[in-house]
Every structure is written in C-alpha cells, then in structure tokens.
Design an enzyme around this catalytic site. Structure first.
Site, PDB file in Angstrom:
ATOM      1  N   SER A 177     -49.537  -6.222  -6.953  1.00  0.00           N
ATOM      2  CA  SER A 177     -48.909  -7.824  -6.867  1.00  0.00           C
ATOM      3  C   SER A 177     -50.122  -8.281  -6.056  1.00  0.00           C
ATOM      4  O   SER A 177     -50.121  -9.900  -5.949  1.00  0.00           O
ATOM      5  CB  SER A 177     -47.595  -8.047  -6.427  1.00  0.00           C
ATOM      6  N   LYS A 180     -51.626 -11.500  -7.255  1.00  0.00           N
ATOM      7  CA  LYS A 180     -51.568 -12.882  -7.286  1.00  0.00           C
ATOM      8  C   LYS A 180     -51.645 -14.047  -6.245  1.00  0.00           C
ATOM      9  O   LYS A 180     -51.325 -14.933  -6.377  1.00  0.00           O
ATOM     10  CB  LYS A 180     -49.494 -12.687  -7.388  1.00  0.00           C
ATOM     11  N   TYR A 304     -54.610  -9.503 -16.654  1.00  0.00           N
ATOM     12  CA  TYR A 304     -53.905  -9.230 -15.263  1.00  0.00           C
ATOM     13  C   TYR A 304     -53.599  -7.915 -15.462  1.00  0.00           C
ATOM     14  O   TYR A 304     -54.217  -7.496 -13.791  1.00  0.00           O
ATOM     15  CB  TYR A 304     -52.542  -9.490 -16.222  1.00  0.00           C
ATOM     16  N   TYR A 356     -40.980 -10.412  -3.533  1.00  0.00           N
ATOM     17  CA  TYR A 356     -39.515 -10.020  -4.078  1.00  0.00           C
ATOM     18  C   TYR A 356     -38.123 -10.207  -3.258  1.00  0.00           C
ATOM     19  O   TYR A 356     -37.762 -11.846  -2.582  1.00  0.00           O
ATOM     20  CB  TYR A 356     -40.138  -8.757  -4.981  1.00  0.00           C
ATOM     21  N   VAL A 374     -47.174  -2.771  -5.765  1.00  0.00           N
ATOM     22  CA  VAL A 374     -46.353  -1.497  -5.574  1.00  0.00           C
ATOM     23  C   VAL A 374     -47.724  -0.477  -5.483  1.00  0.00           C
ATOM     24  O   VAL A 374     -48.041   0.561  -4.837  1.00  0.00           O
ATOM     25  CB  VAL A 374     -46.134  -1.086  -6.788  1.00  0.00           C
TER      26      VAL A 374
HETATM   27  N1  GLN Z   1     -49.097  -3.477 -11.811  1.00  0.00           N
HETATM   28  C1  GLN Z   1     -47.594  -3.880 -11.110  1.00  0.00           C
HETATM   29  C2  GLN Z   1     -47.285  -4.756 -12.517  1.00  0.00           C
HETATM   30  O1  GLN Z   1     -47.078  -5.235 -13.069  1.00  0.00           O
HETATM   31  C3  GLN Z   1     -47.783  -5.014 -10.687  1.00  0.00           C
HETATM   32  C4  GLN Z   1     -46.748  -5.561  -9.956  1.00  0.00           C
HETATM   33  C5  GLN Z   1     -46.226  -5.267  -7.974  1.00  0.00           C
HETATM   34  O2  GLN Z   1     -47.441  -4.927  -7.453  1.00  0.00           O
HETATM   35  N2  GLN Z   1     -44.970  -5.731  -7.667  1.00  0.00           N
HETATM   36  O3  GLN Z   1     -45.962  -4.205 -12.824  1.00  0.00           O
END
Ligand code: GLN
Length: 412
Positions: A177, A180, A304, A356, A374
C-alpha cells in the site's frame, strides 16, 4: 481570551471532549488557529485516553473566561497547547497536525531537538523487536506468509545528507500500500487534484479496514485514496493505453522517488495478488457499476496488482519519505518531483488515513504522518527534517507493521 498557560494538569483530570475548533498556543502566544468541520480522527485523538505510559502528550479540558478550551500538555518539555472555539482555516489543522513532532514542539520554540544517533536507533530497534512476535506476516498469499517475521529495520535520511541504518534495511519487501502514495501523485498530475478529490475519492478517514466494501453502498465515492477502493479508483485515473504503459510510468516514477534505478516487479507476488485478488475485484466492479471507476476494470486491476508488488527496501522508502519531507523536491539534484502543495496534501492524508483504521491511534501515540503496507513497510516524512523508512513484516490486526510502529513510538 486565552488564559495563561502555566497550568499543570492533574493526572485525574481526564475528560472526554468533542472539540470543534482548535487554537494552538505556545506559552501564551497563539501559534495556530483552525476550524475543523468534523474530522473524526481529531475528535478521536482528543477524546481517547492519552495516558499511556510511553506518551508525553496528555489531554485535559479547561474552562476560562466563558470560553471552553481544550489543551494538551507535554510535561517533558513543559509546553501547553490550548484548544478552544474560534474560527479560521480548515487546512491549517492539517498543517498543525503535520508539524506537531517537528514544528511546534521542536522548531518554533528555539529549543534544540535531540540529535538522532545510531545508538538511539539501535535502542528503538531493540524495543520494537519485542513486538514482532506479537504480529504475523500477511497471510493471504504464500509469498508474504513465508517471510521471516522477525525482520526489522529502520533507515533515516535527513536533509543534510546524513543517513542512519540499523537492522534489515536492505532486505527487499513488496511495497504494497505504500505504492498508493506514488499512484496518487501520478493521478493528481494526470487528471488534476480538483477532479480527483471532488469526483473520484474523498479525503476522510473511514475507521474501517483497508479492504472494506461496506461504505461503498451508502457513499458513492471511496472515502480516501489509501483504502483499497480509493486506491483502485486512483489507479484508474492514471494515464496509459494499457496496464503495461501505466505500470511503466509507475515504475519509473517509483525509482525516481526512491533514488534507486534497480527497483523492479516481484513477479511471484504479482501473480499471487492477481490470482487471489477477488476482494479487490469485487471493489473494482462495484466502483464501475457506481460510475466511479472508468475504463476497463481488469486492466485497472492488473495495474493495481503490479504496483503493489514492486520490491523496495527500508532504505528506498526512507528516500521517498525524504522527498515528501522536502516539499516534493529531490534533495540530491533539486528536481521538483511532487508539487509542494501536493506533497503537503499527501503528508496530511498520511497523518489522517495512512495507517488505515489504526490512523487515529497512531496519530495519538506517534504523531508522525505515515503510510504502511502489508509487506511490512512504513514510510514517514518529517517535514523539513527527515525521511524514515521502516520494515517489519509482522503485522498487527490492522495490517500495520507491529514492530515498526513500536520503533516509531520509541523515536517520537
Ligand atoms: N495488495 C494489498 C491489497 O490490495 C495491499 C494492501 C495493503 O498493503 N494494505 O489487498
């Protein structure tokens, strides 16, 4: 209007409050005033118990001259911040929140802040290590599940070119993430901040898990660009004739932001993300049905999944954070990689939504703008000061690096 501030807070004077407006004072002088519409995270920060043992920030409520004031005390540095009901600009709140760790507490008072040394980082790492065993690696794909959960590292880079690294700062992990941030900058460039933030995604925290679908039915636009629904929408706004072209632009820009031209896709992670990404697929199709996501859904998802699967190190994301901390300017060659106003907006979003549904808690205990993934990374830009990259793949229940958060808590 503002009462003298040499008040010492009684430990038992803890009160739950819902302030509407913020006035920040430093030793009786108003240093910042701001209104906020109703950003829940601030109410949450101010209303939650802040008496945890590692924290120096305490919250109280004060009545004076008919004005209700809310104040936060930093007993270590004997500073008081007063919050009351006044009116001024909303964005100033973000500026204020953004600057707590480095602006108000350290910079403006003329007090020398403590110099960061490798020894301090080692202590922080040692402290964080104890928490790695409480977390677990991301379980949804084998490639992430199998990573050694005891990895932990931190890299800091300041604007004078000082780099400190301890622990596993050169171990690659997938950006997840944290990507992003990169895609958001590209989307702002490609379709304009006005269009993006008015038509496509909001800028408010959700309080829901990053992959939640629940709010899409009651609210058309995703709440912010960092939850998956928002990030998939943002990904759809990036120009390129297909996923290959979009990803090419993304990769080139990530390499620039990290000052590392070897950054590349982790193919097995990408394939697994694609194979197991049904929840993201559900989000994307829902967004398409609601008229938010335009273009080919599978193409957008393919991009993505790839952007999440790029390998980086803590060293790389420290550099990316440094660029954000330096108002979007590459400190090495002075190139403007992000327009300063957007670097600021992104730091603000990191503070409110970057962790988050753990963002409020993190803002309260650490107070730094941050973006987690993650894969175990956390990117932390401290404006005008430094970039920090942390890596620790053992995650807490919100999907944030368990040991990484503790390192940052120690340093803050
Ligand atoms: N690849 C993960 C997803 O889209 C990324 C999410 C994350 O890092 N929180 O679920």
């Amino acid at each position: 209007m503002i009462a003298p501030l040499d008040v010492q807070l009684d430990r038992d004077d803890r009160t739950m409050v819902q302030p509407d407006v913020l006035v920040v004072c430093d030793r009786g002088k108003v240093v910042r005033r701001c209104v906020y519409g109703a950003p829940d995270f601030v109410a949450e920060i101010l209303s939650k118990s802040t008496w945890e043992k590692d924290m120096y920030v305490k919250l109280g409520k004060y009545e004076a001259a008919g004005v209700r004031e809310y104040w936060i005390v930093d007993p270590k540095k004997k500073r008081v911040l007063v919050y009351d009901f006044e009116h001024t600009d909303f964005p100033a709140l973000y500026t204020f929140m953004d600057q707590i760790p480095v602006g108000i507490f350290d910079g403006e008072s003329g007090e020398e802040s403590m110099e960061l040394t490798e020894e301090i980082l080692r202590d922080a790492l040692h402290y964080g290590k104890a928490f790695t065993k409480l977390g677990r690696t991301a379980q949804y794909i084998p490639e992430l599940r199998a990573v050694n959960r005891y990895y932990l590292g931190i890299c800091t880079m300041d604007l004078d070119g000082n780099v400190l690294e301890v622990g596993d700062t050169r171990v690659p992990f997938t950006i997840q993430s944290i990507s992003k941030l990169v895609s958001l900058i590209l989307a702002i460039r490609d379709c304009g901040a006005d269009h993006l933030f008015h038509e496509k995604v909001g800028v408010e925290p959700t309080g829901d898990p990053f992959n939640s679908i629940v709010k899409l039915e009651t609210k058309t636009r995703p709440f912010n660009p960092f939850i998956n629904a928002g990030a998939i929408t943002v990904a759809s706004c990036i120009q390129g004739k297909d996923a290959d072209e979009k990803f090419g632009r993304f990769l080139e820009f990530t390499r620039k932001l990290c000052n590392n031209h070897e950054i590349a896709l982790n193919q097995p992670v990408y394939e697994s993300e694609r194979e197991t990404g049904d929840r993201n697929r559900a989000l994307a199709y829902y967004l398409k049905a609601s008229g938010i996501l335009e273009g080919d859904v599978e193409e957008c998802l393919d991009f993505y999944f790839r952007m999440c699967s790029v390998d980086v190190t803590a060293h790389d994301i420290a550099y990316m954070s440094l660029v954000l901390a330096n108002h979007g300017i590459d400190p090495l060659d002075g190139e403007e990689l992000i327009e300063p106003q957007y670097a600021k907006a992104i730091r603000a979003l990191m503070l409110t939504c970057g962790m988050y549904d753990g963002s409020g808690e993190f803002a309260m205990t650490v107070g730094f703008p941050a973006k987690s993934g993650v894969g175990g990374g956390i990117a932390v830009p401290l404006v005008d000061r430094m970039g920090i990259g942390v890596f620790g793949p053992a995650l807490d229940e919100k999907g944030n690096s368990a040991g990484g958060i503790k390192i940052l808590e120690y340093l803050s």
